[in-house]
Design a protein around this motif. Structure first.
Motif, PDB file in Angstrom:
ATOM      1  N   TYR A 164      17.743  25.747 -30.193  1.00 48.25           N
ATOM      2  CA  TYR A 164      19.064  26.118 -29.526  1.00 48.25           C
ATOM      3  C   TYR A 164      19.400  27.390 -29.290  1.00 48.25           C
ATOM      4  CZ  TYR A 164      19.119  20.772 -29.449  1.00 48.25           C
ATOM      5  OH  TYR A 164      18.800  19.456 -29.350  1.00 48.25           O
ATOM      6  N   GLU A 206      22.444  29.538 -28.731  1.00 41.56           N
ATOM      7  CA  GLU A 206      23.806  29.838 -28.591  1.00 41.56           C
ATOM      8  C   GLU A 206      24.073  31.134 -28.159  1.00 41.56           C
ATOM      9  OE1 GLU A 206      24.728  28.019 -32.338  1.00 41.56           O
ATOM     10  OE2 GLU A 206      24.874  25.950 -31.392  1.00 41.56           O
ATOM     11  N   PHE A 235      19.389  28.834 -33.091  1.00 39.95           N
ATOM     12  CA  PHE A 235      19.235  27.695 -33.997  1.00 39.95           C
ATOM     13  C   PHE A 235      18.040  27.023 -33.833  1.00 39.95           C
ATOM     14  CE2 PHE A 235      19.898  23.221 -35.459  1.00 39.95           C
ATOM     15  CZ  PHE A 235      20.299  23.618 -36.852  1.00 39.95           C
ATOM     16  N   ALA A 284      16.020  23.849 -34.501  1.00 39.67           N
ATOM     17  CA  ALA A 284      16.297  22.371 -34.692  1.00 39.67           C
ATOM     18  C   ALA A 284      14.876  21.662 -35.077  1.00 39.67           C
ATOM     19  CB  ALA A 284      16.793  21.734 -33.461  1.00 39.67           C
ATOM     20  N   SER A 329      17.532  12.174 -42.671  1.00 42.23           N
ATOM     21  CA  SER A 329      18.835  12.313 -42.801  1.00 42.23           C
ATOM     22  C   SER A 329      19.462  13.158 -41.479  1.00 42.23           C
ATOM     23  CB  SER A 329      19.420  13.214 -43.923  1.00 42.23           C
ATOM     24  OG  SER A 329      18.671  14.450 -44.066  1.00 42.23           O
ATOM     25  N   SER A 330      20.515  12.816 -41.357  1.00 47.02           N
ATOM     26  CA  SER A 330      21.283  13.366 -40.019  1.00 47.02           C
ATOM     27  C   SER A 330      21.054  14.616 -39.936  1.00 47.02           C
ATOM     28  CB  SER A 330      22.828  12.835 -39.914  1.00 47.02           C
ATOM     29  OG  SER A 330      23.619  13.908 -39.908  1.00 47.02           O
ATOM     30  N   GLY A 331      20.901  15.280 -38.711  1.00 48.70           N
ATOM     31  CA  GLY A 331      20.796  16.756 -38.492  1.00 48.70           C
ATOM     32  C   GLY A 331      19.445  17.300 -38.550  1.00 48.70           C
ATOM     33  N   CYS A 332      18.292  16.375 -38.955  1.00 48.31           N
ATOM     34  CA  CYS A 332      17.102  17.000 -39.244  1.00 48.31           C
ATOM     35  C   CYS A 332      16.208  16.841 -37.741  1.00 48.31           C
ATOM     36  CB  CYS A 332      16.309  16.194 -40.025  1.00 48.31           C
ATOM     37  SG  CYS A 332      15.756  14.387 -39.506  1.00 48.31           S
ATOM     38  N   GLY A 333      16.932  16.534 -36.613  1.00 54.28           N
ATOM     39  CA  GLY A 333      16.116  17.054 -35.218  1.00 54.28           C
ATOM     40  C   GLY A 333      15.489  15.674 -35.017  1.00 54.28           C
ATOM     41  N   LYS A 334      16.160  14.535 -35.144  1.00 51.82           N
ATOM     42  CA  LYS A 334      15.391  13.133 -34.835  1.00 51.82           C
ATOM     43  C   LYS A 334      15.842  13.251 -33.057  1.00 51.82           C
ATOM     44  CE  LYS A 334      17.574  10.677 -37.673  1.00 51.82           C
ATOM     45  NZ  LYS A 334      18.318  11.528 -38.227  1.00 51.82           N
ATOM     46  N   SER A 335      16.879  13.228 -32.952  1.00 56.43           N
ATOM     47  CA  SER A 335      17.541  12.999 -31.488  1.00 56.43           C
ATOM     48  C   SER A 335      16.956  14.153 -30.640  1.00 56.43           C
ATOM     49  CB  SER A 335      18.889  13.203 -31.431  1.00 56.43           C
ATOM     50  OG  SER A 335      19.748  12.113 -31.932  1.00 56.43           O
ATOM     51  N   THR A 336      16.676  15.438 -31.297  1.00 57.18           N
ATOM     52  CA  THR A 336      16.114  16.652 -30.331  1.00 57.18           C
ATOM     53  C   THR A 336      14.678  16.071 -30.294  1.00 57.18           C
ATOM     54  OG1 THR A 336      17.439  18.042 -31.521  1.00 57.18           O
ATOM     55  CG2 THR A 336      15.752  19.098 -30.487  1.00 57.18           C
TER      56      THR A 336
END
Ligand SMILES: Nc1ncnc2c1ncn2[C@@H]1O[C@H](COP(=O)(O)OP(=O)(O)O)[C@@H](O)[C@H]1O
Ligand SMILES: [Mg+2]
Lengths: 270, 318
Positions: free
Chosen positions: A13, A15, A20, A22, A41-48
């Motif tokens: 990403y 900025e 960053f 991801a 865990s949250s923030g590990c890039g699953k949605s990405t």
């Protein structure tokens, strides 16, 4: 050739004046008709990761292939369910489903589309609510509609990003079983290829053929674990078996072991 | 719980709540005071008020008998009650006690009589004013909304077009009138242009800001359905920004009426503003008041329809 092949995928990403990372060098593939859960865990890039499969984000490095062809954008070979707000609030449940079918089957007649919409709303148990707007439905009902839409679009691939993450525990169980039943089907049709993101270990074990465990910073694949349980699966029976507990513990150890190595300690207090 | 909602809506309203209301009492008071002796020099023509009130009360009784929702009934009765109070005060202040100067404030009966006499003329002027508003307003809305959707969508992060349209929508459109008069051949075309500009900029600005404030999730949901550009713009972006768009449309409508009636007072040969101005110049205050009341009724009626439309189109919101 696998249905989905993810090859050395990295996503940055950008900025204002920083990068960053991801996802870093993610590689795995999904076979046709396979149900794969991605946990981490949250923030590990699953949605990405999923958004690259959806075609709304693009790789910084590496590539994602579907049926051997690189993904260059969205396509009507993929149905998507988000955690929330997948539905259009100005359309009734029925219209939402019909709208999805219309996008996926461009030359189908309107009457036929509504017939399919009704059929799938019935499958998720919402025939009585088909003329309600999303704001008149509970969160669980909204996700049922979103699932009905994704299934009614009859795409080869289903991409789901924590679809039950915002649902209370009881309804989550019901929805998991509903999804399992609809996906497993009665054996007359070939199953859809599913990539299902979750952070709930039990959900992943119940649903998936294979689990991809991801770790953070940068987001990458930690390991892949096949789920050794026969289908059709029955939650109540499954969770009582010794094999289930053993498998679950193994996963937990991997999951938290990963976190422990990150903090540098040997023990994680929960 | 939710399935039963539509059947639960039929409430039962007691007879007392339907027919024994303050509004009905006000009706009796209004009729009663008409029989007080007149003090005015000219005949007060009180029978007209009685006929009008009687007609209105018949309507009230009919509505009271058939209406299903108590909230709707109360709203309706409150509005009619307000009209009765207004007529009571007016009757007392003019014909009965002469608190107001008779030449400036003729009694209501005379205004009703004038209405009946002038009904054709009033109707022509209403249509003339409405025609101009509809033309200028619709033209502006039909152009500004698609343009705003397109510009807003092309510049979701905000750019010059946003600021320019915000700036232009802040200019009081009345300042365009001199240019309109210099540039355009007829008063009618000037009015249409001014109303067009008064509506165009606010609708454009609100449409663009609506588009730029759409939740990213909604846009993503549409994108993953692989919608084409046209569907994206008109089936997704448009409804998603509709409540914002209505803010601009409301502003345009309010300003349009103010502008048009003022403009008609300055230079028109017909229209409601002209009607009021023309007769006040001749000192005919019966017609002046009639004109003012008609303008009020037209504005209220249009706003009511507009509100209905807005409520219908946004019915999906909680
Ligand atoms: N649009 C974005 N711009 C910058 N950083 C982002 C953006 N989206 C996600 N991130 C960052 O990327 C990382 C992974 O996010 P995400 O894919 O949403 O993780 P997960 O779904 O596993 O919780 C997070 O640290 C998040 O802050
Ligand atoms: Mg996520």
């Amino acid at each position: 050739m696998s249905k989905i092949e993810i090859q050395h995928l990295s996503v940055d990403y950008k900025e204002k004046n920083s990068h960053f990372t991801a996802l870093k060098d993610v590689t795995f593939s999904v076979e046709a008709g396979e149900f794969v859960s991605v946990i981490g865990s949250s923030g590990c890039g699953k949605s990405t990761l999923l958004s690259v499969l959806e075609g709304i984000h693009f790789p910084s490095e590496g590539d994602v292939l579907i049926d051997g062809t690189p993904v260059r954008g969205t396509g009507n070979d993929r149905g998507v369910v988000f955690q929330q707000y997948s539905l259009f609030p100005w359309m009734t449940a029925r219209k939402n489903v019909e709208f999805g079918v219309k996008q996926a089957r461009t030359n189908m007649e309107k009457k036929e589309r509504y017939k399919i919409a009704d059929e799938f709303l019935a499958k998720v148990g919402l025939e009585a609510f088909k003329n309600k707007y999303p704001s008149q439905l509970s969160g669980g009902m909204q996700q049922r509609v979103a699932i009905a839409r994704a299934l009614a679009m009859d795409t080869d691939i289903l991409l789901m990003d924590e679809p039950f993450g915002a649902i209370d525990a009881k309804n989550r169980t019901i929805l998991q079983e509903l999804l399992l039943k609809l996906w497993e089907g009665d054996g007359t049709k070939s199953r859809k290829t599913v990539v299902f993101v979750t952070h709930d270990i039990d959900e992943a074990i119940l649903l998936a053929d294979r689990i991809i465990l991801m770790s953070t910073n940068p987001g990458r694949v930690n390991c892949e674990i096949p789920v050794p349980f026969e289908r059709p699966r029955n939650r109540a029976a499954l969770v009582q078996t010794v094999e289930y507990s053993a498998f679950r513990n193994k996963l937990l150890a991997l999951f938290y072991g990963d976190i422990a190595s990150k903090i540098g300690g040997d023990e994680v207090v929960l | 719980m939710m399935a039963g909602k539509s059947t639960d809506r039929r409430e039962t309203i007691s007879l007392r709540k339907r027919f024994f209301r303050i509004t009905n009492l006000l009706f009796l008071v209004l009729i009663g005071i008409q029989f007080l002796p007149d003090q005015s020099a000219n005949p007060a023509l009180s029978m007209n008020v009685i006929w009008f009130a009687a007609g209105l009360e018949v309507l009230v009784l009919l509505v009271s008998a058939v209406i299903k929702r108590q909230a709707g009934l109360t709203l309706f009765l409150d509005i009619v009650g307000f009209i009765y109070v207004f007529l009571i005060l007016w009757t007392l202040a003019s014909a009965k006690f002469m608190w107001l100067k008779e030449s400036l404030f003729p009694p209501p009966g005379r205004v009703f009589a004038q209405f009946i006499e002038d009904i054709d003329k009033v109707w022509v002027n209403v249509l003339s004013s409405l025609g101009i508003i509809v033309q200028g307003y619709l033209l502006a809305v039909v152009i500004a909304i698609p343009l705003g959707l397109f510009l807003g969508w092309k510049s979701r992060v905000g750019n010059a077009a946003t600021y320019i349209s915000k700036f232009l929508s802040a200019i009081p459109p009345i300042v365009y009138i001199p240019y309109g008069i210099a540039l355009l051949p007829t008063f009618r075309s000037v009015s249409v242009m001014v109303i067009f500009l008064a509506t165009f900029w606010p609708v454009l600005a609100s449409t663009m800001s609506g588009v730029m404030n759409i939740e990213q999730k909604i846009v993503d949901s549409a994108r993953v359905l692989n919608v084409n550009a046209f569907t994206m713009l008109f089936s997704v972006i448009l409804p998603a920004s509709l409540s914002q768009i209505f803010i601009g449309c409301n502003q345009g409508l309010t300003v349009s009426f103010i502008l048009l009636t003022s403009a008609e007072m300055i230079g028109a040969r017909n229209g409601l503003g002209y009607y009021v101005k023309n007769y006040s110049d001749f000192g005919d205050y019966t017609r002046t008041i009639l004109g003012i009341i008609i303008i009020g009724i037209v504005v209220v009626f249009i706003s009511f329809l507009f509100n209905r439309l807005q409520r219908y189109l946004l019915r999906w919101r909680r």
